[in-house]
Design a protein around this motif. Structure first.
Motif, PDB file in Angstrom:
ATOM      1  N   THR A   1      52.594  51.911  25.564  1.00 49.54           N
ATOM      2  CA  THR A   1      52.533  50.846  26.565  1.00 49.54           C
ATOM      3  C   THR A   1      53.926  50.616  27.126  1.00 49.54           C
ATOM      4  N   SER A   2      53.964  49.830  28.193  1.00 50.41           N
ATOM      5  CA  SER A   2      55.235  49.576  28.861  1.00 50.41           C
ATOM      6  C   SER A   2      56.253  48.957  27.897  1.00 50.41           C
TER       7      SER A   2
ATOM      8  N   GLU B   1      50.229  53.462  29.293  1.00 53.02           N
ATOM      9  CA  GLU B   1      48.944  52.814  29.561  1.00 53.02           C
ATOM     10  C   GLU B   1      49.209  51.401  30.074  1.00 53.02           C
ATOM     11  N   PRO B   2      48.651  51.063  31.241  1.00 53.10           N
ATOM     12  CA  PRO B   2      48.892  49.705  31.774  1.00 53.10           C
ATOM     13  C   PRO B   2      48.299  48.623  30.876  1.00 53.10           C
TER      14      PRO B   2
ATOM     15  N   ARG C   1      53.725  56.350  34.613  1.00 54.55           N
ATOM     16  CA  ARG C   1      52.885  55.156  34.538  1.00 54.55           C
ATOM     17  C   ARG C   1      51.512  55.439  35.115  1.00 54.55           C
TER      18      ARG C   1
ATOM     19  N   GLU D   1      47.301  51.162  37.391  1.00 50.28           N
ATOM     20  CA  GLU D   1      46.662  50.057  36.686  1.00 50.28           C
ATOM     21  C   GLU D   1      45.221  49.809  37.105  1.00 50.28           C
TER      22      GLU D   1
ATOM     23  N   TRP E   1      42.734  52.345  35.875  1.00 44.91           N
ATOM     24  CA  TRP E   1      42.758  52.344  34.406  1.00 44.91           C
ATOM     25  C   TRP E   1      41.941  51.179  33.851  1.00 44.91           C
TER      26      TRP E   1
END
Lengths: 473, 473
Positions: free
Chosen positions: B60-61, B84-85, B236, B239, B242
């Motif tokens: 993740t971010s 993964e957003p 990335r 979003e 996803w």
């Protein structure tokens, strides 16, 4: 009451039974076990007011500044602070207090430990008033607590049945800590009280009892007083004669042998805080037996004490039964409640491992305030230093480190070499290696500063002291 | 093996079952649960060597810099880091990895969680070799662990009895986490293995399985890849598509439905570290069942785990039985061993109380290094800041505070306003309120400095960023 009672507060103990909250460097009587005041402060407050003279304090060299500061915080003045060169138990200590008061043989002394909790202050004062009358007649008065359980951790006082209703009752005998069966029998009989370790007698009656039952103590303790010396606000008993005095409790030295004894019943609400189990009981557990203090959370626990002693330390218990958990910033105890008296073993084990937490706290108290290490590396150390108003560190220099000081609260007067200047919040100064320097708080509010030390050796013993208002070596 | 296997390491999880060691901001896969390497680092090391391509990482971010740094520490390079957003479970994540590799349908992917412990690395490699042959033939290979107890916390794999001796064995079915009775029966039958959650298949076989059994996932995950964007060293996923993908595990999405399954038995030495009980088991308890880690001391304990996670935090257990105690600088857990899975409840309770310890550590990790608050007052804060070689904080200013920096290790390049200078150990600089400033480490060793902030508001959000090499907002 015609004359004021002289409180004699024994505050030289260094118990470890409440480790990690109580450690040798700052034992439980000075800690905040319950509420904002220390047990010592609560004791001093309890023994103050129109009936009492300023308290005489018996302590050790290590705690001499702490007792003075804790009284000052409460706006109280100590009477006299006697410094015991070493622990010799209560027998010699109480004799020293009596000898110090020998010019007024009619005066009453109330001798009390500083680390007990007395919840019902009013009942305590009533018991003292009752005891004072008997003491004025020359009797040696002890204070007894009505037991509510067959406790094996306390000594007991056996009453004479004859005079069951007086405010002060004749004492038949002292009973040593019993086994469980004996304790249950004593509880059932109704004739036994716990010995609270608090005594009230006239100076003359005390001296007479020592002369009759422990005459060997008189000469060394008198010499310790005569050869002692004033040191700032303290009186230091002379070491050599003091060490010659027998190490003995006042109970054993005189009380258990004297005939003119009386008991002032204290009612309930007394707790010697002698183990974490007693603290748990005193904290007021809820219906599940769970007692919490500080940042503590219990999930589905029973008969459990969870205490977090420091802000920012969260303690969580899950599914616990009969557990004591006490968390501090640098040490955590988790014990089976029934074995909580084995904390001494833990302290001994840590000491053997060389762990500082066995005896010291992260915060070191000094006459001028305190300091605490925030971070340490191989070649640096960061401390927070607090100086109380009027406090002044020694004029000093270091051989192996330089220091940066940044003031974050209050105002500092800083001397570096020949230069003196005032620094306030958000101002800093650099102290080069070898420079003589001094820090003091000339203001009315506490001074706080951050010290960053750099150097290859950062021990406390890298200090040359040129001048010290607290007369330290 | 003809072509290299592509490790796909899932490291976006933020489990709290090992709280207080594992928290949302730095979960257990990045922590040092055993030894000097993190679980993620051990996983990456296990999946490296001549048989393996550089690992693809799914995270993740929040953790994007941590994974890169932890690989760098070990001298490894990541293959691709997919961000993964939001967590969508393993189904979409593994499909994203397969789609990212779709140009090489014959290539094998080995999908592994990053927070498990595999003690017997040699047995693991042997199982991978055995599995690779079956995967190359188009089968979907799972890894199964021979159970040594009737565990109810894991899913199981039921084997076909027919082919009991092959290196890879046909799988009859997946079994959900059983109740205790079923678990005991399964253990007794000898036909069941624990599902280790590790998978090996060709890219083509995986995509075929998704097309057959979870076709709804394909379009959104493909769009998330196609519409995603490169960001420094990361990729990335987009979003909006996803979030449109179903939240589903790979087991449920394809594995439980597919026919071409095989199991590679892994032998023992596998542990998912899913609770403190499993950590206790893996720590190697002594004859009394006592397992210690860090500065921990046990006196007369049984079946107990005592872990101190921080230097300088001493943990002592006395007379404990079936207890887990884990002490960190700012949070302590004490739990009945049988209820240690209820740690989630504790975390939820702390979160409800607004306690930072629920999700955060005192140390905050940043792309350039980390910082930690040492002390905090109403109008000041002291931090230690570590900048890794080459690290560079953003060019910034503050509206409400000024700062003193004292370098204690390494060398800093400091910009204040128009002036740039180098500072080394024992040198300091003052940054007035409002001044633009920047800190970087131009050297070859870590830079450490002490920051003393003064001002009426000291929140992290008092920052204006003018320039940032890490592209943060």
């Amino acid at each position: 009451m015609t004359t004021k009672i002289h409180p004699v507060i024994l505050c030289g103990g260094s118990g470890t039974r409440l480790w990690p909250l109580s450690r040798k460097s700052y034992p439980k009587q000075f800690g905040r076990v319950f509420g904002e005041l220390s047990l010592f402060q609560r004791t001093a407050a309890r023994l103050s007011g129109p009936d009492f003279a300023p308290p005489m304090l018996l302590t050790t060299s290590d705690f001499r500044f702490i007792v003075g500061q804790q009284l000052t915080e409460m706006g109280m003045e100590p009477g006299r602070i006697l410094i015991e060169p070493a622990g010799r138990n209560t027998g010699p200590a109480i004799l020293a207090a009596a000898l110090a008061l020998r010019d007024t043989p009619q005066a009453l002394m109330l001798v009390a430990p500083s680390d007990h909790l007395i919840a019902d202050e009013e009942a305590f004062r009533a018991a003292v008033r009752a005891g004072a009358a008997a003491a004025a007649e020359g009797r040696l008065v002890t204070f007894g607590v009505a037991p509510d359980r067959p406790e094996t951790g306390y000594g007991y006082l056996e009453l004479d049945e004859a005079d069951a209703d007086g405010p002060v009752r004749p004492l038949r005998r002292f009973v040593e800590k019993p086994d469980a069966e004996t304790a249950a029998q004593m509880l059932a009989s109704g004739r036994f009280l716990w010995n609270a370790g608090i005594f009230l007698f006239s100076v003359g009656a005390a001296l007479e009892a020592y002369r009759a039952h422990a005459p060997d103590l008189i000469a060394p303790v008198r010499r310790a007083l005569e050869e002692g010396r004033e040191d700032l606000d303290f009186f230091r008993l002379a070491e050599e004669p003091w060490l010659a005095a027998r190490d003995v409790s006042v109970d054993y030295a005189i009380m258990e042998k004297a005939g003119n004894l009386a008991v002032a019943p204290l009612g309930g609400g007394w707790n010697d805080l002698g183990s974490w189990t007693t603290v748990w009981r005193e904290t007021g557990p809820d219906a599940d037996g769970v007692a919490l203090s500080g940042e503590a959370t219990a999930i589905d626990c029973r008969d459990t004490l969870l205490r977090s002693e420091n802000e920012g330390v969260r303690l969580v218990g899950i599914g616990l039964e009969n557990i004591v958990a006490v968390a501090t910033r640098d040490a955590v105890l988790v014990a089976d409640m029934a074995q909580s008296q084995r904390v001494r073993e833990a302290v001994a084990a840590l000491k053997a491992q060389g762990a500082a937490q066995a005896e010291e706290f992260p915060r070191f108290h000094r006459p001028w305030g305190w300091y605490e290490t925030l971070a340490m590396g191989e070649r640096f150390q960061v401390k927070v230093i607090q100086v109380r108003p009027g406090g002044k560190l020694s004029l000093q220099s270091h051989m192996h480190r330089s220091e940066h000081w940044v003031v974050v609260e209050g105002t500092a007067r800083v001397t570096v070499g020949a230069e003196e200047r005032l620094l306030t919040e958000n101002e800093s100064v650099y102290i080069p290696l070898g420079a003589t320097h001094r820090l003091e708080n000339p203001g009315k509010v506490p001074l706080r500063l951050i010290e960053v030390q750099s150097g290859p050796y950062l021990g406390e013993d890298d200090i040359i002291r040129y001048e010290d208002i607290y007369a330290r070596g």
